[in-house]
Design a protein around this motif. Structure first.
Motif, PDB file in Angstrom:
ATOM      1  N   LYS A   1       0.832  -1.202   0.000  1.00  0.00           N
ATOM      2  CA  LYS A   1       0.000   0.000   0.000  1.00  0.00           C
ATOM      3  C   LYS A   1       0.870   1.258   0.000  1.00  0.00           C
ATOM      4  O   LYS A   1       1.773   1.408   0.816  1.00  0.00           O
ATOM      5  CB  LYS A   1      -0.933   0.004   1.203  1.00  0.00           C
ATOM      6  N   GLY A   2       0.587   2.140  -0.977  1.00  0.00           N
ATOM      7  CA  GLY A   2       1.316   3.398  -1.071  1.00  0.00           C
ATOM      8  C   GLY A   2       2.599   3.303  -1.891  1.00  0.00           C
ATOM      9  O   GLY A   2       3.252   4.308  -2.114  1.00  0.00           O
ATOM     10  N   THR A   3       2.971   2.105  -2.328  1.00  0.00           N
ATOM     11  CA  THR A   3       4.187   1.946  -3.129  1.00  0.00           C
ATOM     12  C   THR A   3       3.821   1.914  -4.617  1.00  0.00           C
ATOM     13  O   THR A   3       2.649   1.759  -4.972  1.00  0.00           O
ATOM     14  CB  THR A   3       4.941   0.646  -2.782  1.00  0.00           C
ATOM     15  N   GLN A   4       4.812   2.029  -5.460  1.00  0.00           N
ATOM     16  CA  GLN A   4       4.613   1.929  -6.905  1.00  0.00           C
ATOM     17  C   GLN A   4       4.406   0.459  -7.261  1.00  0.00           C
ATOM     18  O   GLN A   4       5.092  -0.418  -6.726  1.00  0.00           O
ATOM     19  CB  GLN A   4       5.844   2.506  -7.626  1.00  0.00           C
TER      20      GLN A   4
ATOM     21  N   ASP B   1      -0.362   7.635 -10.898  1.00  0.00           N
ATOM     22  CA  ASP B   1      -0.593   6.494 -11.770  1.00  0.00           C
ATOM     23  C   ASP B   1       0.270   5.306 -11.316  1.00  0.00           C
ATOM     24  O   ASP B   1       1.441   5.470 -10.977  1.00  0.00           O
ATOM     25  CB  ASP B   1      -0.255   6.879 -13.218  1.00  0.00           C
ATOM     26  N   HIS B   2      -0.318   4.134 -11.282  1.00  0.00           N
ATOM     27  CA  HIS B   2       0.329   2.866 -10.915  1.00  0.00           C
ATOM     28  C   HIS B   2       0.740   2.781  -9.444  1.00  0.00           C
ATOM     29  O   HIS B   2       1.611   1.999  -9.086  1.00  0.00           O
ATOM     30  CB  HIS B   2       1.531   2.563 -11.821  1.00  0.00           C
ATOM     31  N   GLU B   3       0.125   3.566  -8.595  1.00  0.00           N
ATOM     32  CA  GLU B   3       0.374   3.437  -7.148  1.00  0.00           C
ATOM     33  C   GLU B   3      -0.592   2.405  -6.585  1.00  0.00           C
ATOM     34  O   GLU B   3      -1.749   2.329  -6.985  1.00  0.00           O
ATOM     35  CB  GLU B   3       0.163   4.768  -6.435  1.00  0.00           C
ATOM     36  N   VAL B   4      -0.116   1.587  -5.646  1.00  0.00           N
ATOM     37  CA  VAL B   4      -0.966   0.590  -5.003  1.00  0.00           C
ATOM     38  C   VAL B   4      -1.883   1.298  -4.017  1.00  0.00           C
ATOM     39  O   VAL B   4      -1.417   1.962  -3.089  1.00  0.00           O
ATOM     40  CB  VAL B   4      -0.113  -0.485  -4.288  1.00  0.00           C
ATOM     41  N   LEU B   5      -3.200   1.157  -4.250  1.00  0.00           N
ATOM     42  CA  LEU B   5      -4.193   1.803  -3.386  1.00  0.00           C
ATOM     43  C   LEU B   5      -4.547   0.944  -2.186  1.00  0.00           C
ATOM     44  O   LEU B   5      -4.643   1.431  -1.063  1.00  0.00           O
ATOM     45  CB  LEU B   5      -5.467   2.113  -4.182  1.00  0.00           C
ATOM     46  N   ASP B   6      -4.781  -0.342  -2.435  1.00  0.00           N
ATOM     47  CA  ASP B   6      -5.195  -1.264  -1.367  1.00  0.00           C
ATOM     48  C   ASP B   6      -4.456  -2.586  -1.522  1.00  0.00           C
ATOM     49  O   ASP B   6      -4.178  -3.035  -2.629  1.00  0.00           O
ATOM     50  CB  ASP B   6      -6.698  -1.568  -1.455  1.00  0.00           C
TER      51      ASP B   6
END
Length: 173
Positions: A121-124, A143-148
């Motif tokens: 979460k929060g990483t690319q 763009d392409h960031e992990v949301l959950d």
């Protein structure tokens, strides 16, 4: 082991009638040399087979040792589960506290074995570490960031055990 007779008549030059004794001696010498080489080959094959069996046995012993060490690390968690199941849980909070303690023990045991959670979460998004389950259109995240993180991923030392299942941001253009 089966030995093969040499066909020496075709390999030796034709002999005169008086040369039979040296040819018989040469034939005996060649047969003795062949027998020695066949014996050496049989010994080398047996030695190779023994080395292969020894290597397989040592590999199996190492696997058994590794499994035993892993089980030994997890046994306190099993003990705690058994105690929790035998105990009369007074309230939900006491029961939850016991389960949280067991969960912490299990996390510590796995960490001791070298298991590491993969940050998500929060990483690319990284396709080598993450498995995208869903792309979410949003302008709230890059763009392409992990949301959950739907399911955590793990590495055992440097080897991926399970990728993290994630939702990934997609910026509409």
């Amino acid at each position: 082991m089966k030995t093969h007779e040499l066909d020496l008549e075709h390999e030796l030059p034709p002999a005169d009638a008086g040369d039979e004794e040296p040819l018989d001696a040469a034939l005996l010498k060649l047969k003795a040399e062949r027998d020695t080489l066949v014996d050496r080959l049989a010994r080398l094959q047996a030695e190779f087979e023994n080395a292969r069996k020894r290597a397989n046995r040592e590999q199996q012993e190492f696997r058994d040792f590794a499994v035993a060490d892993t089980v030994k690390t997890l046994l306190p968690v099993v003990d705690s589960f058994e105690l929790a199941l035998r105990a009369d849980a007074g309230t939900k909070s006491e029961f939850r506290g016991g389960v949280e303690l067991i969960y912490k023990q299990l996390q510590d045991a796995l960490l001791k074995l070298g298991l590491q959670p993969i940050p998500a979460k929060g990483t690319q998004f990284d396709p080598r570490l993450h498995e995208a389950i869903e792309m979410v259109d949003t302008s709230d995240a890059p763009d392409h960031e992990v949301l959950d993180e739907l399911q955590p991923g793990y590495k055992l030392r440097d080897r991926l055990v399970r990728p993290a299942m994630v939702r990934v941001a997609r910026n509409p253009k």
